[in-house]
Motif scaffolding. Structure first.
Motif, PDB file in Angstrom:
ATOM      1  N   HIS A  30      -6.290   4.070   7.302  1.00  0.00           N
ATOM      2  CA  HIS A  30      -5.113   4.900   7.511  1.00  0.00           C
ATOM      3  C   HIS A  30      -5.417   5.916   8.607  1.00  0.00           C
ATOM      4  CE1 HIS A  30      -3.752   4.047   3.117  1.00  0.00           C
ATOM      5  NE2 HIS A  30      -3.318   3.132   3.953  1.00  0.00           N
ATOM      6  N   CYS A  70       0.866  -1.175   0.000  1.00  0.00           N
ATOM      7  CA  CYS A  70       0.000   0.000   0.000  1.00  0.00           C
ATOM      8  C   CYS A  70       0.906   1.230   0.000  1.00  0.00           C
ATOM      9  CB  CYS A  70      -0.900  -0.009   1.238  1.00  0.00           C
ATOM     10  SG  CYS A  70      -1.893   1.488   1.418  1.00  0.00           S
ATOM     11  N   HIS A 123      -8.165  -1.810   4.881  1.00  0.00           N
ATOM     12  CA  HIS A 123      -7.601  -1.352   6.158  1.00  0.00           C
ATOM     13  C   HIS A 123      -7.769   0.161   6.246  1.00  0.00           C
ATOM     14  CE1 HIS A 123      -4.233  -1.025   3.291  1.00  0.00           C
ATOM     15  NE2 HIS A 123      -3.780  -0.048   4.055  1.00  0.00           N
ATOM     16  N   ILE A 128      -5.864   4.164  -0.319  1.00  0.00           N
ATOM     17  CA  ILE A 128      -5.200   2.883  -0.515  1.00  0.00           C
ATOM     18  C   ILE A 128      -4.898   2.741  -2.000  1.00  0.00           C
ATOM     19  CG2 ILE A 128      -5.520   0.380  -0.475  1.00  0.00           C
ATOM     20  CD1 ILE A 128      -7.158   0.721   2.059  1.00  0.00           C
ATOM     21  N   GLY A 184       0.108   4.124   0.714  1.00  0.00           N
ATOM     22  CA  GLY A 184      -0.268   5.041   1.783  1.00  0.00           C
ATOM     23  C   GLY A 184       0.363   4.720   3.119  1.00  0.00           C
ATOM     24  N   CYS A 185       0.642   3.429   3.372  1.00  0.00           N
ATOM     25  CA  CYS A 185       1.135   3.056   4.701  1.00  0.00           C
ATOM     26  C   CYS A 185       2.205   1.964   4.676  1.00  0.00           C
ATOM     27  CB  CYS A 185      -0.023   2.614   5.592  1.00  0.00           C
ATOM     28  SG  CYS A 185      -0.789   1.062   5.094  1.00  0.00           S
TER      29      CYS A 185
HETATM   30 ZN    ZN Z   1      -2.432   1.434   3.639  1.00  0.00          ZN
END
Ligand code: ZN
Length: 78
Positions: free
Chosen positions: A59, A36, A57, A66, A38-39
Protein backbone atom coordinates in the motif's frame (compact mmCIF):
# COMPACT_ATOMS: atom_id res chain seq x y z
CA UNK A 1 -12.53 -3.96 -7.48
CA UNK A 2 -14.39 -6.95 -8.89
CA UNK A 3 -16.22 -6.68 -12.20
CA UNK A 4 -19.10 -8.51 -13.85
CA UNK A 5 -21.01 -8.25 -17.10
CA UNK A 6 -24.34 -9.92 -16.40
CA UNK A 7 -26.09 -8.82 -13.21
CA UNK A 8 -28.62 -11.65 -13.58
CA UNK A 9 -25.81 -14.14 -12.82
CA UNK A 10 -25.51 -12.71 -9.30
CA UNK A 11 -27.98 -12.78 -6.39
CA UNK A 12 -27.83 -10.52 -3.37
CA UNK A 13 -27.63 -12.07 0.09
CA UNK A 14 -27.57 -10.41 3.51
CA UNK A 15 -25.37 -12.96 5.33
CA UNK A 16 -22.99 -11.76 8.01
CA UNK A 17 -20.14 -13.57 6.23
CA UNK A 18 -19.94 -10.49 3.99
CA UNK A 19 -19.24 -8.26 7.02
CA UNK A 20 -16.31 -10.21 8.47
CA UNK A 21 -12.85 -8.67 7.97
CA UNK A 22 -10.15 -11.36 7.76
CA UNK A 23 -6.45 -10.96 8.54
CA UNK A 24 -3.93 -12.03 5.88
CA UNK A 25 -3.29 -15.77 5.50
CA UNK A 26 -6.57 -16.75 7.19
CA UNK A 27 -8.15 -20.03 6.01
CA UNK A 28 -10.76 -19.01 3.43
CA UNK A 29 -14.23 -19.52 4.93
CA UNK A 30 -16.09 -19.44 1.59
CA UNK A 31 -14.83 -19.83 -1.97
CA UNK A 32 -15.21 -16.57 -3.82
CA UNK A 33 -13.84 -13.12 -4.48
CA UNK A 34 -12.35 -11.09 -1.64
CA UNK A 35 -11.33 -7.43 -1.58
CA UNK A 36 -8.54 -5.79 0.32
CA UNK A 37 -10.14 -3.26 2.67
CA UNK A 38 -7.01 -1.11 2.43
CA UNK A 39 -6.95 -0.55 -1.33
CA UNK A 40 -9.85 -2.40 -3.00
CA UNK A 41 -7.68 -4.96 -4.81
CA UNK A 42 -9.64 -8.16 -5.41
CA UNK A 43 -8.47 -11.77 -5.32
CA UNK A 44 -10.07 -15.16 -5.77
CA UNK A 45 -9.68 -17.65 -2.94
CA UNK A 46 -10.89 -21.19 -2.43
CA UNK A 47 -12.44 -22.70 0.70
CA UNK A 48 -9.84 -23.85 3.24
CA UNK A 49 -6.92 -22.46 1.20
CA UNK A 50 -5.34 -19.38 2.72
CA UNK A 51 -6.21 -15.83 1.82
CA UNK A 52 -3.14 -13.94 0.50
CA UNK A 53 -0.47 -13.08 3.09
CA UNK A 54 0.58 -9.67 4.42
CA UNK A 55 3.29 -9.36 1.75
CA UNK A 56 0.85 -10.02 -1.11
CA UNK A 57 0.97 -6.40 -2.27
CA UNK A 58 2.09 -2.99 -1.02
CA UNK A 59 0.00 0.00 0.00
CA UNK A 60 1.19 3.56 -0.65
CA UNK A 61 0.72 4.11 3.08
CA UNK A 62 2.53 1.16 4.63
CA UNK A 63 0.56 1.65 7.86
CA UNK A 64 -2.66 0.57 6.11
CA UNK A 65 -2.90 -3.18 6.70
CA UNK A 66 -4.05 -5.82 4.26
CA UNK A 67 -7.41 -7.21 5.39
CA UNK A 68 -9.81 -9.31 3.31
CA UNK A 69 -13.59 -9.00 3.01
CA UNK A 70 -15.85 -11.37 1.08
CA UNK A 71 -17.27 -9.62 -1.98
CA UNK A 72 -18.81 -12.43 -4.08
CA UNK A 73 -19.48 -15.85 -2.59
CA UNK A 74 -19.57 -19.00 -4.70
CA UNK A 75 -22.87 -20.88 -4.60
CA UNK A 76 -21.23 -23.85 -2.93
CA UNK A 77 -18.89 -23.43 0.00
CA UNK A 78 -16.01 -25.22 -1.70
ZN1 ZN B 1 -4.52 -3.68 -0.45
Amino acid sequence: MAYYKYANFLSQQQGTEFDVIHPPATATPFSGIYRCTGCGLSVTSVYEHHLPPQNHHQHANYLVPIRWQLTVKSHYRQ
